[in-house]
Motif scaffolding. Sequence first.
Motif, mmCIF file in Angstrom:
data_model
loop_
_atom_site.group_PDB
_atom_site.id
_atom_site.type_symbol
_atom_site.label_atom_id
_atom_site.label_comp_id
_atom_site.label_asym_id
_atom_site.label_seq_id
_atom_site.Cartn_x
_atom_site.Cartn_y
_atom_site.Cartn_z
ATOM 1 N N LEU A 255 40.262 36.005 -83.339
ATOM 2 C CA LEU A 255 40.486 37.590 -84.498
ATOM 3 C C LEU A 255 39.050 38.219 -84.289
ATOM 4 O O LEU A 255 37.723 37.185 -84.957
ATOM 5 C CB LEU A 255 40.721 37.107 -85.669
ATOM 6 N N THR A 256 39.304 39.843 -84.393
ATOM 7 C CA THR A 256 37.988 40.634 -85.446
ATOM 8 C C THR A 256 38.235 40.693 -86.405
ATOM 9 O O THR A 256 39.150 41.720 -86.057
ATOM 10 C CB THR A 256 37.622 41.139 -83.683
ATOM 11 N N LEU A 257 37.293 41.395 -87.081
ATOM 12 C CA LEU A 257 37.660 41.413 -88.495
ATOM 13 C C LEU A 257 36.703 42.667 -88.762
ATOM 14 O O LEU A 257 35.526 41.632 -89.037
ATOM 15 C CB LEU A 257 37.806 40.081 -89.331
ATOM 16 N N GLU A 258 37.381 43.541 -89.292
ATOM 17 C CA GLU A 258 36.237 44.714 -90.341
ATOM 18 C C GLU A 258 36.216 44.211 -92.101
ATOM 19 O O GLU A 258 37.609 44.280 -92.138
ATOM 20 C CB GLU A 258 36.237 46.191 -90.402
ATOM 21 N N ARG A 259 34.865 43.907 -92.778
ATOM 22 C CA ARG A 259 35.054 43.933 -93.799
ATOM 23 C C ARG A 259 34.162 44.779 -94.040
ATOM 24 O O ARG A 259 33.146 44.834 -94.165
ATOM 25 C CB ARG A 259 34.128 42.199 -94.374
ATOM 26 N N CYS A 260 35.391 46.130 -95.436
ATOM 27 C CA CYS A 260 35.171 46.720 -96.146
ATOM 28 C C CYS A 260 34.658 46.648 -97.522
ATOM 29 O O CYS A 260 35.097 45.342 -97.763
ATOM 30 C CB CYS A 260 36.004 48.349 -95.909
ATOM 31 N N ASP A 261 34.063 47.577 -98.009
ATOM 32 C CA ASP A 261 33.820 47.157 -99.425
ATOM 33 C C ASP A 261 35.307 46.093 -100.311
ATOM 34 O O ASP A 261 35.769 45.536 -101.718
ATOM 35 C CB ASP A 261 33.808 48.532 -100.591
#
Length: 125
Positions: free
Chosen positions: A105-111
């Motif tokens: 999995l590739t995930l982007e963690r934003c605020d």
Amino acid sequence: MSFLKRFGYYLAGLSIGLLFLAFFLRKKADETGVEFCYLPNCRVLKALRSNPLEVAERLRAVADTAAVAYLLEEGDVEFDSSDPRAEPCGIFVVTGTYVEEQLQLTLERCDSLTRLTQYQRLTEE
């Protein structure tokens, strides 16, 4: 009193104290749902789970949500492939096995949210 006798008493008291702490801390964790995450892998997975998960539109038909939830609990963060300081959102790569299938999995963690941007099967079916 000889040194060996004092050392024996020390080890006996230390072991009783450790058993006492392990018993009560485990009971507290079970009752309150408190999770003790000190290692980097555990801390990153906990941070990814803390925000609502948004799945990219093109992945909604492909991604298995049960597998994603499992990997966010038990997966391994690939720190070499991840870029936590990317702007505007940090990028994390999580790999793991779910039902005898290797996934990445590739995930982007934003605020305010965690976005699943890539769901890839590494093993051939």
